[in-house]
Design an enzyme around this catalytic site. Structure first.
Site, mmCIF file in Angstrom:
data_model
loop_
_atom_site.group_PDB
_atom_site.id
_atom_site.type_symbol
_atom_site.label_atom_id
_atom_site.label_comp_id
_atom_site.label_asym_id
_atom_site.label_seq_id
_atom_site.Cartn_x
_atom_site.Cartn_y
_atom_site.Cartn_z
ATOM 1 N N GLY B 319 0.838 -1.208 0.000
ATOM 2 C CA GLY B 319 0.000 0.000 0.000
ATOM 3 C C GLY B 319 0.861 1.241 0.000
ATOM 4 O O GLY B 319 2.069 1.168 0.224
ATOM 5 N N GLU B 352 9.648 3.669 -0.717
ATOM 6 C CA GLU B 352 8.957 4.074 -1.948
ATOM 7 C C GLU B 352 8.408 5.480 -1.706
ATOM 8 O O GLU B 352 7.193 5.702 -1.671
ATOM 9 C CB GLU B 352 7.825 3.075 -2.262
ATOM 10 N N HIS B 377 11.605 -1.817 -3.768
ATOM 11 C CA HIS B 377 11.904 -0.460 -4.215
ATOM 12 C C HIS B 377 13.188 0.106 -3.586
ATOM 13 O O HIS B 377 14.196 0.235 -4.234
ATOM 14 C CB HIS B 377 10.734 0.514 -4.012
HETATM 15 ZN ZN LIG Z 1 5.099 -3.394 -5.082
#
Ligand SMILES: [Zn+2]
Ligand SMILES: [Zn+2]
Lengths: 502, 502
Positions: B319, B352, B377
């Protein structure tokens, strides 16, 4: 020294981590890591007085508000962000803050173009012609200047204005020729790197005839120092082409005259404003020059170093790096000073590129090998770990110019500017403005805003700003005794700033 | 091992440089530095066979052409660049290249939305309703489904299509609800991070009713594996929410069913395609969950680890990170596995974000402290030197998803993606695609294009690609004996690829 501290940090991280094993994290160890990271960044080890801590608390409240905006300003193009930046309380504070020295600004992009139009082009004997590629040229002359190829016939600006209904519109258009700043959408106005550099060079050419007119040349530099002084900067190092200047009758002055004029003007300015520290000059040559011809320029630089030790700071090559010659092609000429025992310093532009693995992408390493004192931009340094280590270990700072890099299309969202990472590692660097008049920026405040808010957000604090300002004096070309004096002057200004803004 | 090699490099740089002194640069030393830098980057130490060298020479010619384009493709938004990327000869080669494993893809964003519309929505009993916020919901049911709040009445799609004049237009509009991909100007369609994330979540919800229908669930995963297999990927690790699935009569299946379906489908796929290696699952929970409720989910994960050792790879939280809870708020639940001696692995999304100094910006360090096996990420890692060192020294790789980061507005010009710097330092990382169906990307080829051309340009070569592919197997969750097998399978495919493309 720098290296040792860094190595200790590495060892500590390693040993701390090795004790971690497979168990869940120890909150104290987590705190240690967070503190270690905070102490590594620029300003992370600056100790703050109680007053400074108070100002810092205020500043961090302002930063929280700035981060909560939907339109995070350093993510926007500066042309769109400028009015919003200027109304931000952080900007207000940064403007008043003594920022130290501006170490990377170019001779003819220091002064707001409004001054050029409203003051300079209103002087008598100013001629204008319009070029075929939608630019202008100016020339001061007692009679009609010689015709220029690819340019309309020369018109006396005074007469043109007399015939013009809306002089304000005319003056606005004149300004637009001398700057990249525009109210249009910058993405549409400057769709590619090639286009923006072409317009950039056109704007320099449009300015050229005005600023190389000897009387204007002197006034321009004086006005430039004034604008930086008003932005709370106490010392400037100017990248200067030292061009031939001319008089109304077409007679010209040589490099020595130009250099002497810089020296006299700087001295005079300090006399008028004793709390300004002065200015020095970095002699620059365009990197389009044939390698064989550079020898003469380097020799000229060495001579200037001998003749003007107070004002001459060193040598550099300028112009678009991707299309210009790589430094290594100039290795013969650039090796002269060391071979001849000259104390000429280098301040090379290098790494102002996004094209990785090209010849010009190698300029940073070569600048370091030629013992450069600083690196202009070094935008690509993060992608060159060996050059980065050399820069760090030898304390060769980058001159980071965020707005320039954004307008000249190296990066869009300034949070992704490499300086954000370099600041977090405590890499030696200073903030500068490159060509503020071209970008519609003023002095250093706009660039400081972008750096402070964009390169670190909530990780930045008053200590960051303090170290950035001190870096600009520490990494100046001034000899140690003068650095000490400049630092003392800055410190007095800083203390006053802190007290007045509690 | 990694650390030692790195330290030696540091010492060598230092000593080499100290011998430099004030003299002009020695060309041999310059060569040394250039070589050292080349050897530090990902793939810099990969030795190439004569055939590979031949292919590499071809590839470097293609790269030169790619760099000479006026519109450098990784600088453009992927939505604009895609047709140009797809017609690039480099893309053609990358598509055929065995890329190893896809280690960061999400359960319901693996398959091109065209398949969802043309195949799934044409199945019988498919109902649709239109939400107030301009999205759609689907549901398979033998009778009329229960009404949804903020949604129109349910209509049988079959009937809707029968009444529609232009069914192609209808189907195109259905697709547009389930992807961010658009032919509009992406800057206008998704002006801010908030907007793009909202649309992203809407697209997931639109897909939800289709893919959680038990028969479709199985087919979707099979089709996903097929699309990755066709893109020359041999193994996939899927981040999976393991939701309840439903049947036509409204009855539902639990997590075990879902997990078993993944396992059976993967086994079946390998049976059908013996040169595919398989798939494993990383169980994910949304980071909006209350910390007290996470304990149950972690316990569920530990149980799945025991019950499905072949398929269960580990646990993660998903999320939007900036608006979700930071990892540290979940520290109690996340400490359970270590405390209870479970061998549950973590594969945390972390970093992220572009918001520096916020709580979620701390997630990378915390992921490392919780002994994460990889970092999803790690976009912000470059701005966190301590976390970066820990990641490097402990060989915790980043899963870099260039197109995802660009579409979700972390970076515009991909040359400024932090992975460009990390690749130059040989930081452990793999390339993945996150949610290819959301971005209109396929498998890994588009992301490999962006990484290969954008993160290094002319500095990249066949060795880079080879090491990236090998990294994806080396850093997979597979146990050593299976890694060896997968690597052998990949090597056979690689050799074939090299021979066939000379
Ligand atoms: Zn992802
Ligand atoms: Zn410059």
């Amino acid at each position: 020294m720098e290296l040792q501290r860094h190595s200790v940090a590495i060892l500590c991280v390693l040993s701390c981590f090795l004790t971690l094993g497979m168990s869940y994290p120890d909150p104290r160890q987590r705190e240690e890591f967070i503190k270690m990271e905070a102490s590594m960044r620029i300003g992370g080890n600056v100790s703050l007085s109680p007053e400074e801590q108070q100002l810092d608390a205020h500043l961090s409240k302002l930063m929280l508000e700035e981060m909560a905006r939907e339109d995070f300003l350093p993510a926007l193009h500066f042309f769109k962000a400028r009015p919003l930046i200027r109304s931000s309380p952080i900007y207000g504070l940064l403007q008043k803050m003594p920022k130290g020295a501006a170490l990377h600004v170019h001779d003819f992009a220091m002064v707001d173009v409004e001054w050029l139009v409203r003051n300079v082009t209103y002087r008598p004997h100013c001629y204008i012609c319009y070029t075929d590629d939608r630019s202008v040229r100016f020339y001061f002359s007692s009679g009609l200047p010689k015709p220029l190829s690819n340019c309309s016939t020369w018109t006396l600006l005074e007469q043109l204005r007399a015939k013009t209904v809306n002089v304000t519109d005319l003056d606005d258009s004149l300004m637009s020729y001398m700057t990249l700043w525009t109210l249009e959408d910058p993405e549409l106005a400057y769709p590619s790197l090639t286009v923006v550099w072409k317009r950039f060079e056109q704007a320099f050419k449009a300015t050229w005839g005005l600023v190389t007119y000897a009387p204007v040349f002197k006034d321009y530099f004086h006005e430039g120092l004034l604008q930086f002084y008003r932005d709370n900067i106490l010392y400037v190092e100017v990248r200067a082409l030292l061009p031939e200047t001319y008089e109304l009758d077409g007679s010209t002055h040589d490099t020595e005259w130009t250099m002497k004029t810089y020296q006299d003007t700087a001295r005079q300015f300090v006399e008028e404003n004793p709390d300004f520290f002065g200015a020095r000059v970095i002699f620059t040559v365009n990197r389009e020059i044939y390698p064989a011809l550079l020898t003469k320029e380097v020799q000229k630089a060495m001579k200037l170093q001998v003749d003007f030790p107070e004002t001459m700071a060193g040598f550099d090559l300028v112009g678009q790096e991707d299309t210009g010659r790589p430094l290594w092609e100039y290795k013969e000429a650039l090796s002269l000073p060391a071979a001849q025992g000259s104390n000429l310093s280098y301040f090379f532009h290098a790494g102002e590129t996004d094209l990785q693995g090209t010849k010009s992408d190698q300029n940073m390493l070569d600048a370091l090998l030629f013992n450069t004192s600083r690196i202009g931009h070094g935008f690509a340094l993060l992608r060159h770990p060996v050059a980065k280590m050399l820069s760090k270990m030898n304390a060769v700072p980058l001159e980071v110019c965020p707005i320039s890099n954004q307008v000249l299309k190296l990066v869009k969202d300034l949070r992704n500017h490499p300086a954000a990472a370099l600041m977090s590692e405590g890499h030696p660097l200073v903030i500068s403005s490159d060509d503020p008049s071209m970008f519609g920026a003023s002095g250093l405040s706009d660039d400081f805003y972008e750096a402070f808010v964009g390169f670190g957000g909530l990780s930045n604090h008053l200590g960051t700003l303090k170290e950035l300002a001190m870096n600009s004096i520490r990494y100046s070309s001034l000899p140690p005794n003068l650095q000490e004096k400049a630092m003392a002057l800055w410190q007095r200004k800083w203390n006053k700033f802190v007290t007045e803004n509690l």
